[in-house]
Write a protein that holds these residues in place. Structure first.
Motif, PDB file in Angstrom:
ATOM      1  N   GLY A   1     -10.232 -32.337   5.502  1.00  0.00           N
ATOM      2  CA  GLY A   1     -10.695 -31.037   5.035  1.00  0.00           C
ATOM      3  C   GLY A   1     -10.428 -30.758   3.581  1.00  0.00           C
ATOM      4  N   TYR A   2      -9.684 -31.629   2.906  1.00  0.00           N
ATOM      5  CA  TYR A   2      -9.379 -31.459   1.493  1.00  0.00           C
ATOM      6  C   TYR A   2     -10.117 -32.524   0.673  1.00  0.00           C
ATOM      7  CZ  TYR A   2      -5.507 -28.498   3.046  1.00  0.00           C
ATOM      8  OH  TYR A   2      -4.746 -27.504   3.620  1.00  0.00           O
ATOM      9  N   SER A   3     -10.540 -32.129  -0.518  1.00  0.00           N
ATOM     10  CA  SER A   3     -11.153 -33.068  -1.471  1.00  0.00           C
ATOM     11  C   SER A   3     -10.319 -33.087  -2.741  1.00  0.00           C
ATOM     12  CB  SER A   3     -12.595 -32.653  -1.791  1.00  0.00           C
ATOM     13  OG  SER A   3     -13.411 -32.729  -0.646  1.00  0.00           O
ATOM     14  N   PHE A   4     -10.128 -34.282  -3.289  1.00  0.00           N
ATOM     15  CA  PHE A   4      -9.225 -34.456  -4.421  1.00  0.00           C
ATOM     16  C   PHE A   4     -10.008 -34.999  -5.618  1.00  0.00           C
ATOM     17  CE2 PHE A   4      -7.015 -34.994  -0.414  1.00  0.00           C
ATOM     18  CZ  PHE A   4      -5.987 -34.054  -0.536  1.00  0.00           C
TER      19      PHE A   4
ATOM     20  N   LEU B   1      -7.419 -31.606  -9.408  1.00  0.00           N
ATOM     21  CA  LEU B   1      -7.787 -30.384  -8.701  1.00  0.00           C
ATOM     22  C   LEU B   1      -7.976 -30.704  -7.222  1.00  0.00           C
ATOM     23  CD1 LEU B   1     -10.319 -28.334 -10.884  1.00  0.00           C
ATOM     24  CD2 LEU B   1      -7.998 -27.708 -10.214  1.00  0.00           C
ATOM     25  N   VAL B   2      -7.484 -29.805  -6.376  1.00  0.00           N
ATOM     26  CA  VAL B   2      -7.621 -29.954  -4.935  1.00  0.00           C
ATOM     27  C   VAL B   2      -8.434 -28.773  -4.416  1.00  0.00           C
ATOM     28  CG1 VAL B   2      -6.408 -30.147  -2.737  1.00  0.00           C
ATOM     29  CG2 VAL B   2      -5.377 -31.087  -4.818  1.00  0.00           C
ATOM     30  N   CYS B   3      -9.448 -29.066  -3.651  1.00  0.00           N
ATOM     31  CA  CYS B   3     -10.246 -27.999  -3.046  1.00  0.00           C
ATOM     32  C   CYS B   3     -10.481 -28.340  -1.581  1.00  0.00           C
ATOM     33  CB  CYS B   3     -11.572 -27.815  -3.782  1.00  0.00           C
ATOM     34  SG  CYS B   3     -12.780 -29.141  -3.494  1.00  0.00           S
ATOM     35  N   LYS B   4     -10.979 -27.367  -0.837  1.00  0.00           N
ATOM     36  CA  LYS B   4     -11.401 -27.657   0.522  1.00  0.00           C
ATOM     37  C   LYS B   4     -12.772 -28.326   0.462  1.00  0.00           C
ATOM     38  CE  LYS B   4      -8.664 -23.959   2.556  1.00  0.00           C
ATOM     39  NZ  LYS B   4      -8.636 -22.706   3.345  1.00  0.00           N
ATOM     40  N   THR B   5     -13.002 -29.253   1.359  1.00  0.00           N
ATOM     41  CA  THR B   5     -14.205 -30.078   1.296  1.00  0.00           C
ATOM     42  C   THR B   5     -15.475 -29.238   1.261  1.00  0.00           C
ATOM     43  OG1 THR B   5     -13.032 -31.821   2.499  1.00  0.00           O
ATOM     44  CG2 THR B   5     -15.427 -31.960   2.440  1.00  0.00           C
TER      45      THR B   5
ATOM     46  N   PHE C   1      -8.843 -21.847  -3.233  1.00  0.00           N
ATOM     47  CA  PHE C   1      -7.944 -21.344  -2.199  1.00  0.00           C
ATOM     48  C   PHE C   1      -6.548 -21.157  -2.790  1.00  0.00           C
ATOM     49  CE2 PHE C   1      -7.291 -25.876  -1.969  1.00  0.00           C
ATOM     50  CZ  PHE C   1      -5.975 -26.060  -1.588  1.00  0.00           C
ATOM     51  N   LYS C   2      -5.828 -20.197  -2.225  1.00  0.00           N
ATOM     52  CA  LYS C   2      -4.499 -19.846  -2.724  1.00  0.00           C
ATOM     53  C   LYS C   2      -3.448 -20.742  -2.091  1.00  0.00           C
ATOM     54  CE  LYS C   2      -1.333 -15.905  -3.152  1.00  0.00           C
ATOM     55  NZ  LYS C   2      -1.123 -14.463  -2.852  1.00  0.00           N
ATOM     56  N   SER C   3      -2.519 -21.202  -2.916  1.00  0.00           N
ATOM     57  CA  SER C   3      -1.460 -22.083  -2.423  1.00  0.00           C
ATOM     58  C   SER C   3      -0.277 -22.035  -3.370  1.00  0.00           C
ATOM     59  CB  SER C   3      -1.974 -23.521  -2.302  1.00  0.00           C
ATOM     60  OG  SER C   3      -0.931 -24.405  -1.964  1.00  0.00           O
ATOM     61  N   TYR C   4       0.906 -22.272  -2.812  1.00  0.00           N
ATOM     62  CA  TYR C   4       2.109 -22.480  -3.615  1.00  0.00           C
ATOM     63  C   TYR C   4       2.643 -23.897  -3.427  1.00  0.00           C
ATOM     64  CZ  TYR C   4       2.078 -17.366  -3.764  1.00  0.00           C
ATOM     65  OH  TYR C   4       1.708 -16.051  -3.933  1.00  0.00           O
TER      66      TYR C   4
ATOM     67  N   ASP D   1      -3.218  -7.388   2.180  1.00  0.00           N
ATOM     68  CA  ASP D   1      -2.876  -8.243   1.048  1.00  0.00           C
ATOM     69  C   ASP D   1      -3.181  -9.703   1.354  1.00  0.00           C
ATOM     70  OD1 ASP D   1      -1.508  -8.395  -1.626  1.00  0.00           O
ATOM     71  OD2 ASP D   1      -0.263  -9.780  -0.479  1.00  0.00           O
ATOM     72  N   ALA D   2      -3.880 -10.339   0.393  1.00  0.00           N
ATOM     73  CA  ALA D   2      -4.179 -11.779   0.486  1.00  0.00           C
ATOM     74  C   ALA D   2      -4.899 -12.143   1.777  1.00  0.00           C
ATOM     75  CB  ALA D   2      -2.880 -12.583   0.360  1.00  0.00           C
TER      76      ALA D   2
END
Length: 560
Positions: A552-555, A528-532, A466-469, A242-243
Motif C-alpha cells: 500500500g506504500y510507494s517509495f 518521499l513516501v506516499c500511499k499507492t 498522509f500525516k505521519s510522525y 482533530d486530524a
C-alpha cells in the motif's frame, strides 16, 4: 505480589513491535528530539516548538531513553511502570474502602480487561494523566469526608500537587474533569461549606503553583506564545474532529462496552448495588459514579474521538462493578437481558479472534470479492506475515474464560469469577504479545522498514499525502539535517506565509520541507513516501523516480 504481577504482565514484550502512528510515535519523537538536541526545557517536534502537550510525560520517556536507548521499550516503559503504581494504589484504595478481598478483586478485575492492557503497554500519555487525576479525586474525597486537622491539609496539598502534575502531563482538561466531579458531588451531598475551608484554599493554591510552573517559566523566557498555542489546541479538540478523529456521540459507549468486557456488562446490570455501605463508602461510591458520567459525557461531547480519551472511566467502571460482584445476591440468575448482552459481546469478540487468527486463509477471497473498496487497505492485506497456527488457541481460551465468568455470576460463585479473571489475564497477555505485532505488519511495517533503512544514509525523508510522525523517529532525524542556508530561507518564507494566513506555525514545517524537496535545489538524496493510491499526484511532480511499491506504500527518490 502486586509488583511482581504488574511487572510480569506489562513489562515483557514492550519492544516486540514498532511504535504505532500517530500518538505513540508523536510522543516518542518529542522525547528523542530532547536527547539528540540536548534541549529538555521545551517540547519539540521536527526540532520546532511543539505546544500541543506539556513536558512531564515526554521527560519520563527521555529519561528512560537515556537509560535503555532510543527504542520502543524505552518509549513504553513509563506506562509499564505506571501500571504497577496504579495497581498498588487500587489495592490501597480498595482496602481503605472495604477490605483486602475487595482490593484484590478490584485489582484483578481491572487487569482482566483488554483496554487497560493495551494502554499500559503503549507509549501514550493517558495512563499517567489518569492516575494523577484519580489520586487527586481520592484525596479530595477524604476532605469531603471531613477528616479534619493536619490530615485534611495534607490531603489538600497532595490533591493539588497531583492535579497540577496532571495538567503538566496532558493539559487543563484535568482541572475541568476534577472541577466537575467535585461540583456535582458537593451539590449531591449539600456540603457547600467545603469551599470555605482552609484545606480547599490549599488545594487551589497547590494546583495553581504546580500546573502553572512550566508555563510561567516559558513566559518569563519570552515564549508567551506557548500559552496561546496551547489554549488554541485545546479549543480545536473540543470544537472539531482533530486530524480526522471524529465519530458519533455514542462512540465511547461502544468503546467501553467492548473494550472493558465483561466488567462493562456487569456494570450495566449491577451498578445500583449499594446495600449495607457506611457513609464513607457511600461517598466513595457516589464520587466514582460521578467521575464515570462526567468523563463519559464530556468526551462524548468533545468532537475529537479517540479510544483512549475515555480511559479514565476504567477506574470507576471497575470499582462499581466490584461492588456489584461483592453484593451480588443472585440478581443475574434469571436475567435474560444480562444473558443476551453478555453473550452478544462475547460472540462478537470470538468472531473477531477467529477472523484475525485465520486471516491468511480468507484474505485473498476477501480482496477478490470487492467488498473492500479502499486500495490502500487491500494492499495492506497483501503483506507477507508469518503465522504459526497456534494463534487459533486464543479462541477457546477466551470462550472458556467467558463461560466460567458467566456461570460464576449466575451461580453467585466468587471462586469461579476469580478463576475467569485469571484466565482472561492470561488470554489478554498472550493475545497482545502475539497479535499486535502481526497487526503492525499488515498496517505500517513496510513504511517503518523503509524509514529505518534511510536512517543509515545522509538523506531527506518526508511523506506525501498522509500525516505521519514515524519517518521522523525511525529515520533518526538530527537537528543539523536541515542546515542548508537556501533551504532554511525557503522554509522560513513558506511558514511565514502560512502564519500570515492565520494558520498554526508548527503544523506546516513538514509541508515546507516536502515542498522544498519537490521543487528546490537539494544537496542530498530526497525520499518521499506516499500511499499507492496517490501515485498519480507523485507522477505530476515529475522530479521523483519510483523505487518500489509494498503493502500500500510507494517509495520515491529524487537525486541532487
Amino acid at each position: 505480589m502486586i509488583v511482581i504481577l504488574g511487572a510480569g504482565i506489562f513489562m515483557p514484550f514492550l519492544g516486540n513491535c514498532p511504535l504505532f502512528d500517530w500518538d505513540e510515535i508523536n510522543f516518542a519523537e518529542c522525547a528523542r528530539e530532547m536527547l539528540v538536541s540536548g534541549n529538555y526545557e521545551r517540547v519539540q517536534l521536527n526540532f520546532q516548538p511543539f505546544w500541543e502537550k506539556p513536558p512531564v510525560f515526554i521527560w519520563m520517556q527521555a529519561f528512560f531513553m537515556n537509560i535503555f536507548g532510543v527504542n520502543e521499550f524505552a518509549a513504553r516503559f513509563p506506562n509499564a511502570l505506571c501500571s504497577i503504581i496504579t495497581l498498588l494504589f487500587l489495592f490501597h484504595a480498595g482496602k481503605k474502602f472495604h477490605s483486602t478481598q475487595f482490593a484484590w478483586l478490584w485489582v484483578l478485575l481491572y487487569i482482566s480487561l483488554i483496554l487497560p492492557h493495551l494502554y499500559f503497554r503503549s507509549g501514550i500519555i493517558d495512563p499517567w494523566f489518569n492516575l494523577f487525576i484519580f489520586y487527586a479525586i481520592y484525596q479530595l474525597m477524604k476532605i469531603l469526608n471531613s477528616i479534619g486537622g493536619k490530615s485534611e491539609i495534607s490531603a489538600a496539598l497532595l490533591a493539588g500537587i497531583s492535579l497540577g502534575l496532571a495538567v503538566l502531563t496532558k493539559g487543563p482538561a484535568a482541572i475541568l474533569i476534577v472541577g466537575l466531579v467535585i461540583l456535582f458531588v458537593v451539590v449531591q451531598t449539600k456540603n457547600f461549606q467545603i469551599v470555605k475551608r482552609k484545606s480547599f484554599l490549599s488545594f487551589v493554591m497547590a494546583t495553581g503553583v504546580v500546573s502553572l510552573s512550566w508555563f510561567m517559566v516559558e513566559w518569563l523566557r519570552g515564549n508567551g506564545d506557548v500559552i496561546s498555542e496551547f489554549i488554541n489546541y485545546q479549543k480545536r479538540l473540543f470544537n472539531t474532529g482533530d486530524a480526522g478523529h471524529d465519530g458519533p456521540f455514542y462512540y465511547h459507549v461502544l468503546v467501553l462496552l467492548l473494550g472493558c468486557f465483561p466488567a462493562s456488562v456487569i456494570f450495566i446490570f449491577l451498578f445500583r448495588n449499594k446495600e449495607n455501605l457506611t457513609p464513607f463508602q457511600l461517598l466513595f461510591r457516589k464520587t466514582m459514579l460521578v467521575l464515570f458520567w462526567v468523563v463519559l459525557i464530556l468526551f462524548s461531547i468533545v468532537k475529537t474521538k479517540i479510544v483512549h480519551y475515555s480511559s479514565l472511566c476504567y477506574f470507576p467502571l471497575t470499582f462499581i462493578t466490584t461492588i456489584g460482584i461483592m453484593q451480588y445476591s443472585g440478581r443475574l440468575q434469571n436475567n435474560k437481558s444480562f444473558r443476551f448482552l453478555f453473550w452478544l459481546v462475547a460472540i462478537l469478540f470470538t468472531m473477531a479472534l477467529l477472523a484475525i487468527s485465520s486471516i491468511r486463509f480468507w484474505k485473498e477471497n476477501l480482496i477478490q470479492s470487492g467488498l473492500i473498496k479502499d486500495a490502500f487497505a487491500q494492499a495492506n492485506l497483501n503483506a507477507d506475515v508469518s503465522w504459526s497456527g497456534f494463534e487459533f488457541l486464543l479462541v477457546p481460551l477466551f470462550v472458556i474464560a467467558s463461560f466460567i465468568m458467566f456461570k460464576g455470576l449466575r451461580m453467585n460463585n466468587l471462586k469461579k469469577v476469580l478463576a475467569a479473571m485469571m484466565l482472561l489475564i492470561v488470554f489478554i497477555t498472550m493475545a497482545t504479545a502475539i497479535l499486535i505485532p502481526r497487526v503492525e505488519m499488515y498496517s505500517q511495517h513496510a513504511a517503518i522498514a523503509f524509514y529505518k533503512a534511510c536512517a543509515k544514509h545522509s538523506c531527506y525523508v518526508e511523506t506525501h499525502g498522509f500525516k505521519s510522525y514515524a519517518y521522523l523517529f525511525y529515520s533518526d532525524r538530527k537537528p543539523d539535517d536541515f542546515s542548508n542556508p537556501q533551504q532554511k530561507q525557503f522554509i522560513e518564507k513558506f511558514i511565514n506565509e502560512r502564519e500570515g494566513e492565520g494558520k498554526v506555525r508548527y503544523a506546516y514545517y513538514s509541508n515546507a520541507y516536502c515542498h522544498w524537496m519537490k521543487y528546490e535545489k537539494i544537496d542530498r538524496p530526497a525520499y518521499l513516501v506516499c500511499k499507492t493510491k496517490q501515485e498519480d499526484e507523485m507522477n505530476e511532480i515529475g522530479s521523483f523516480n519510483k523505487l518500489y511499491d509494498q503493502n500500500g506504500y510507494s517509495f520515491y527518490v529524487r537525486m541532487p
